[in-house]
Design an enzyme around this catalytic site. Structure first.
Site, PDB file in Angstrom:
ATOM      1  N   GLU A 127       0.869  -1.184   0.000  1.00  0.00           N
ATOM      2  CA  GLU A 127       0.000   0.000   0.000  1.00  0.00           C
ATOM      3  C   GLU A 127       0.898   1.224   0.000  1.00  0.00           C
ATOM      4  OE1 GLU A 127      -2.878  -0.146   3.149  1.00  0.00           O
ATOM      5  OE2 GLU A 127      -3.837  -1.929   2.340  1.00  0.00           O
ATOM      6  N   HIS A 247      -8.465   9.928   2.773  1.00  0.00           N
ATOM      7  CA  HIS A 247      -8.089   8.790   1.923  1.00  0.00           C
ATOM      8  C   HIS A 247      -8.207   9.231   0.469  1.00  0.00           C
ATOM      9  CE1 HIS A 247      -7.833   4.839   0.130  1.00  0.00           C
ATOM     10  NE2 HIS A 247      -7.521   4.341   1.312  1.00  0.00           N
ATOM     11  N   ARG A 296       0.007   8.498   1.544  1.00  0.00           N
ATOM     12  CA  ARG A 296      -1.387   8.859   1.285  1.00  0.00           C
ATOM     13  C   ARG A 296      -1.613  10.365   1.121  1.00  0.00           C
ATOM     14  NH1 ARG A 296      -5.165   5.455   5.079  1.00  0.00           N
ATOM     15  NH2 ARG A 296      -4.457   3.822   3.698  1.00  0.00           N
ATOM     16  N   HIS A 357     -10.849  10.212   6.449  1.00  0.00           N
ATOM     17  CA  HIS A 357     -10.660   8.770   6.661  1.00  0.00           C
ATOM     18  C   HIS A 357     -10.170   8.436   8.059  1.00  0.00           C
ATOM     19  CE1 HIS A 357      -9.838   4.640   5.587  1.00  0.00           C
ATOM     20  NE2 HIS A 357      -8.543   4.773   5.813  1.00  0.00           N
ATOM     21  N   ARG A 392      -0.572   9.076   9.020  1.00  0.00           N
ATOM     22  CA  ARG A 392      -0.477   7.644   9.309  1.00  0.00           C
ATOM     23  C   ARG A 392      -0.075   6.856   8.059  1.00  0.00           C
ATOM     24  NH1 ARG A 392      -4.366   3.321   8.833  1.00  0.00           N
ATOM     25  NH2 ARG A 392      -5.620   4.877   7.777  1.00  0.00           N
TER      26      ARG A 392
HETATM   27  C1  SIN Z   1      -7.151   1.013   2.652  1.00  0.00           C
HETATM   28  O1  SIN Z   1      -7.444  -0.168   2.496  1.00  0.00           O
HETATM   29  O2  SIN Z   1      -6.782   1.742   1.740  1.00  0.00           O
HETATM   30  C2  SIN Z   1      -7.264   1.591   4.010  1.00  0.00           C
HETATM   31  C3  SIN Z   1      -6.182   1.078   4.825  1.00  0.00           C
HETATM   32  C4  SIN Z   1      -5.890   2.040   5.924  1.00  0.00           C
HETATM   33  O3  SIN Z   1      -6.586   3.029   6.088  1.00  0.00           O
HETATM   34  O4  SIN Z   1      -4.899   1.817   6.605  1.00  0.00           O
END
Ligand code: SIN
Length: 567
Positions: A127, A247, A296, A357, A392
């Site tokens: 991610e 997000h 992010r 988010h 985060r």
């Molecule tokens: C996501 O699946 O993109 C969210 C994961 C997160 O907020 O840590």
């Protein structure tokens, strides 16, 4: 006894426990299980049903250095980079070193993660901000649901007392000023009804986030900042509230969409989906070395910038090349959510835009989850352990909930007092110097003020306007309004909104997920430090800054009169 309390009827019932845990996500249920295993009588209070918290909605997964060649040190490096200079390195080190075993204990508790059919090894994905495949997932994109299922089952098997559909109101303190329980309101039929009190030797807030303070959020309807508001009214210190993570890829359902919106997990980009504009141009390529997998905040800003440049309300996430089979097996939840809204990711790009988010800040705690009020702990999204800093790292939150829940349980077992003090929870809950309440009709206005003034893009002007409008609502509050769930939630939303805006206004720089258009640069000489906020008895906010990026030690505002013993 609390400093300020919500206007509420006198409690009609009271029960006793060693530990009362507020919230039933990964943090709350893990604290409850570990405390119960140590012999404590635990009561879990939850706002909806036991399996209705934010954890259930987590898609991507849980980050931990479990893979071949990965190490806690690399996980630490990625977390510190994402946190933009404001992480507590000690807290992050605790997270990444204790994380892998905490995940193994979660598996032993019953959670099943996706594994490779041949080797049996846990499958790991990537991610944003992670330089490695490090994210364990379950049911493809239903990780939170599986963790929630396993923990709820374990809590039921352990016979832990639960009070569902209960909104926590205020912290109760014993005559020495230590946290000693909560007042709460049970919404609906059951063993307890209406306003009551739980007396306890330790109170653990695990109430989740505050996404509902904005118009559009990935958070469920229960995320109204109740824990942070309770802690503030009780006199606790909160920190880093300006760092709200938006997000980047939330399904765009139109300009007027409000409330909880479907998430399109980072893992979709982790598996190779591209962010494109309406012309199919991959605008993140060249903007950051990790392109779509940049941290992010950088991706959210990249999307917002491209939206501004092109005068559009959303971008697209293109995963058509995955094919129907991969969409169905790897991302069944997202596929179903998109199709429910008339979009088929197999044949068309998904319209996406950033939405609120995750609250990186919260009730300030030390490495044992202790807040600045003796006997009051905070864990999970409601807490500010220093792990997340200004932003985060994706999928660190489930891990934080797990690791710090175990530390809290250990601290309670080692230090909580042996007997409940002699005091009357019902009288304490009814006595307070001040009460107040905001009319439920203000909720929509608060959300719109916050979205316009303190959203992904902020400026001194937008924040000043938001602050003035929120203060106006606050001066109109009245103890005469009818107490009830909606009024209590709205009162909590207003309080956390005021703190968030005050902190965002004060932080005159851009850092992590705090983006000030009028102060576009990061300012390490002036702003490499935290903002701490408390609520004064007259409801004004006291905002101070730490000396450096390190938090000072959490000093309880009250020292217990008697030595503490294991419950
Ligand atoms: C996501 O699946 O993109 C969210 C994961 C997160 O907020 O840590």
């Amino acid at each position: 006894m609390t400093g300020i309390r919500l206007h509420a009827p006198r409690p009609g019932w009271a029960v006793d426990a060693d530990v009362v845990v507020i919230g039933s996500g990964v943090a709350g249920l893990t604290v409850a299980l570990r405390c119960a295993a140590a012999g404590a009588k635990v009561t879990v209070v939850t706002k909806a049903r036991l399996d209705d918290g934010s954890t259930r909605w987590a898609q991507g997964g849980i980050a931990a250095a479990l893979g071949e060649g990965d190490t806690p040190e690399q996980h630490l490096d990625d977390t510190l980079v994402a946190g933009a200079g404001l992480c507590s390195e000690e807290a992050v080190r605790t997270l990444v070193t204790e994380g892998p075993d905490a995940v193994r204990r979660l598996i032993a508790t019953g959670a099943t993660f996706d594994t490779d059919a041949d080797t049996g090894e846990i499958l790991l994905t990537r991610e944003g901000g992670h330089h490695r495949r490090r994210i364990a997932h379950a049911g493809g994109d239903a990780t939170g649901a599986e963790i929630s299922r396993a923990l709820v089952q374990a809590v039921r098997d352990a016979g832990i007392e639960t009070v569902e559909n209960a909104l926590v109101l205020d912290l109760l303190k014993d005559p020495e000023g230590r946290a000693a329980g909560v007042s709460l309101h049970v919404m609906g039929e059951g063993r307890h009804d209406g306003v009551g009190a739980v007396r306890a030797k330790a109170v653990v807030l695990a109430t989740g986030g505050m996404g509902q303070v904005f118009s559009a959020t990935t958070n469920p309807a229960v995320s109204t900042g109740d824990g942070v508001a309770l802690a503030l009214r009780a006199g606790a210190e909160v920190s880093d509230l300006e760092f709200v993570q938006f997000h980047p890829t939330v399904l765009w359902l139109g300009p007027d969409a409000e409330g909880q919106q479907p998430l399109v997990s980072e893992a979709v980009r982790g598996e190779g989906a591209h962010l494109v504009d309406a012309d199919g141009h991959r605008f993140m390529v060249g903007a950051h070395e990790l392109a779509e997998l940049a941290p992010r905040d950088i991706v959210a800003k990249g999307i917002m910038r491209r939206m501004q440049e092109t005068g559009t309300e959303h971008m697209y996430l293109d995963g058509r090349h995955f094919g129907a089979e991969m969409w169905a097996s790897r991302f069944p939840t997202i596929l179903a959510a998109c199709r429910a809204h008339g979009i088929d990711p197999v044949t068309e790009p998904i319209p996406v835009a950033p939405a609120a988010h995750y609250a990186s800040g919260g009730v300030r705690t030390d490495l044992h989850g202790r807040s600045t009020i003796d006997g009051l702990y905070a864990c999970g999204e409601v807490a500010c352990t220093g792990v997340h800093g200004a932003n985060r790292l994706a999928s660190n939150s489930l891990l934080e909930g797990l690791v710090f829940a175990e530390r809290i349980a250990a601290d309670i077992a080692a230090t909580a007092p042996g007997a409940l003090p002699h005091w009357d929870a019902r009288t304490a809950a009814a006595e307070s110097p001040a009460t107040f309440l905001v009319a439920p009709s203000a909720r929509l206005e608060i959300q719109r003020i916050m979205t316009a003034g303190a959203g992904v893009l902020r400026s001194a002007d937008s924040l000043k306007q938001a602050a003035a409008r929120l203060e106006r609502i606050d001066t109109e509050v009245s103890a005469q309004d009818e107490p009830g769930t909606e009024a209590w939630e709205t009162t909590n939303l207003l309080l956390v909104a005021r703190v968030l805006v005050a902190a965002a206004l004060r932080r005159e720089e851009t850092r992590g997920c705090h983006w000030r258009e009028d102060r576009p640069d990061r300012d390490d000489s002036g702003w490499g430090r935290h903002l701490l906020v408390t609520l004064r008895p007259d409801r004004t906010l006291a905002v101070s800054t730490t000396e450096t990026a390190a938090f000072p030690p959490v000093s309880p505002l009250v020292t217990p009169a008697a030595p503490r013993r294991t419950p």
